[in-house]
Design an enzyme around this catalytic site. Structure first.
Site, PDB file in Angstrom:
ATOM      1  N   CYS A 136       0.830  -1.203   0.000  1.00  0.00           N
ATOM      2  CA  CYS A 136       0.000   0.000   0.000  1.00  0.00           C
ATOM      3  C   CYS A 136       0.869   1.260   0.000  1.00  0.00           C
ATOM      4  CB  CYS A 136      -0.930  -0.008   1.219  1.00  0.00           C
ATOM      5  SG  CYS A 136      -1.939   1.469   1.341  1.00  0.00           S
ATOM      6  N   CYS A 139      -0.383   4.108   2.229  1.00  0.00           N
ATOM      7  CA  CYS A 139      -0.117   3.888   3.660  1.00  0.00           C
ATOM      8  C   CYS A 139       1.361   4.109   3.976  1.00  0.00           C
ATOM      9  CB  CYS A 139      -0.448   2.457   4.078  1.00  0.00           C
ATOM     10  SG  CYS A 139      -1.928   1.762   3.368  1.00  0.00           S
ATOM     11  N   ASP A 140       2.236   3.590   3.161  1.00  0.00           N
ATOM     12  CA  ASP A 140       3.643   3.482   3.560  1.00  0.00           C
ATOM     13  C   ASP A 140       4.623   4.302   2.724  1.00  0.00           C
ATOM     14  OD1 ASP A 140       2.908   1.685   5.577  1.00  0.00           O
ATOM     15  OD2 ASP A 140       2.969  -0.005   4.201  1.00  0.00           O
TER      16      ASP A 140
END
Ligand code: NDP
Length: 315
Positions: A136, A139-140
């Site tokens: 992701c 997200c990261d």
């Protein structure tokens, strides 16, 4: 087979399921929630979550899911371990079997079983998950600012992830296993236009290298046989997601990829009293906050559905 009757049954324990549980329990509906195969859902395989509103300093993914669970339990949700193994939505009330041995008859069912990222299946990918390996970018990606990363995949997701990462990272290598991409033309064009994305065609991942964190990726050109190591700090797998909806396929309308179809603007499925929330019905946004939002919708829809049933009985 043991048997039990419940008013609201919630299947799945990610942000969608727990948010549905918070709302349903606060509405006095005594929900029962089964956590499923991966208690806490996909956030439990992330490190820091920095894009969920209300946490100015970020929050550790697994901790966030413990917080969600505690909040649901505080209002009386009965949170249980167990996996829904089959359902029967042919009549009413609905029937859901847990772990092949416990049959629940439910007046309403909220499906929040999520989706699972597909992985390449390399041992190094598993070992370094959360240590540079991610599925992701939203997200990261932030953790790899000004660093070099690789994205594997050639669909719309991979293009979207690569484009997103190109704005944060120094260089993005896109590893495409064929000599063309599956992604839509517009998404491909974005990738091909970005100055810091290099597409490596006919390229497959042999191994992700690094002891405790990602240091490089070893790839092979499946035409020439050439093997090379590319130094990267992040490795993003974007080869698709699989919604965890197989047990519902005989009853619920789904798209061709298995995502449950809801009536637009609601969480209602084609079966009365069955609601869907989170990634099980959303392949576009897939965020914790959007999953939580649809979990709230599902609880409110279930509450209204149950109230309308009571009115019908009273009349
Ligand atoms: P897709 O199934 O479309 O694409 C998966 C990609 O991963 C393919 O290019 C495939 O390669 C590649 N792949 C699969 N397995 C491997 C492997 N083992 N090694 C290397 N590469 C591999 O999944 P997406 O998640 O990209 O998209 C799913 C759906 O969601 C699509 O309908 C898509 O259009 C949609 N979507 C739409 C978006 C938007 O409109 N903004 C954004 C994201 C997704 P190959 O082509 O060789 O099979």
């Amino acid at each position: 087979m043991t048997k039990e009757e419940v008013k609201v049954l919630i299947i799945g324990s990610g942000p969608a399921g727990y948010t549905a549980a918070i709302y349903a329990s606060r509405a006095g509906l005594n929900p029962v929630l089964y956590m499923g195969e991966q208690p806490g859902g996909q956030l439990t395989i992330t490190n820091d979550v920095e894009n969920y509103p209300g946490y100015p300093d970020g929050v550790n993914g697994p901790q966030m899911m413990i917080d969600f669970q505690q909040q649901a339990e505080r209002f009386g949700t009965d949170v249980r371990t167990g996996l829904a193994t089959s359902v029967d939505f042919s009549g009413y009330p609905h029937k859901v079997v847990i772990d092949d041995k416990h049959e629940i008859t439910a007046e309403s069912v909220i499906i929040s079983t999520g989706a699972s990222a597909k992985w390449l299946g390399l041992p190094s990918e598993q070992r370094l998950n959360g240590q540079g390996v991610s599925a992701c970018a939203v997200c990261d990606g932030f953790f790899f600012r000004n660093m070099d990363v690789a994205v594997v995949g050639a669909g719309d997701t991979a293009c979207e992830e690569a484009t997103y990462l190109s704005k944060l990272c120094k260089k993005v290598y896109m590893l495409v296993r064929r000599n063309e991409m599956r992604a839509s033309t517009i998404m491909q064009q974005r990738v091909l236009k970005a100055k810091n994305i290099e597409v490596l065609w006919n390229t497959e991942t042999e191994e992700i290298l690094g002891e405790h964190e990602v240091e490089a990726v070893r790839v092979i050109n499946n035409q020439s046989g050439e093997v090379k190591e590319i130094p990267v700090q992040g490795f993003f797998v974007a080869i698709g997601h699989q919604p965890n909806t197989a047990i519902f396929k005989d009853y619920l309308k789904m798209d061709e990829n298995g995502y449950i179809q809801t009536i637009p603007g609601t969480s209602r499925t084609n079966i009365e009293g069955v609601f869907a929330a989170g990634d099980a019905q959303d392949h576009v946004y897939r965020q914790a906050v959007t999953a939580a939002g649809t979990g709230c919708m599902a609880a409110l829809d279930a509450e209204r559905f149950l109230a309308s049933k009571e009115v019908a009985v009273a009349e």
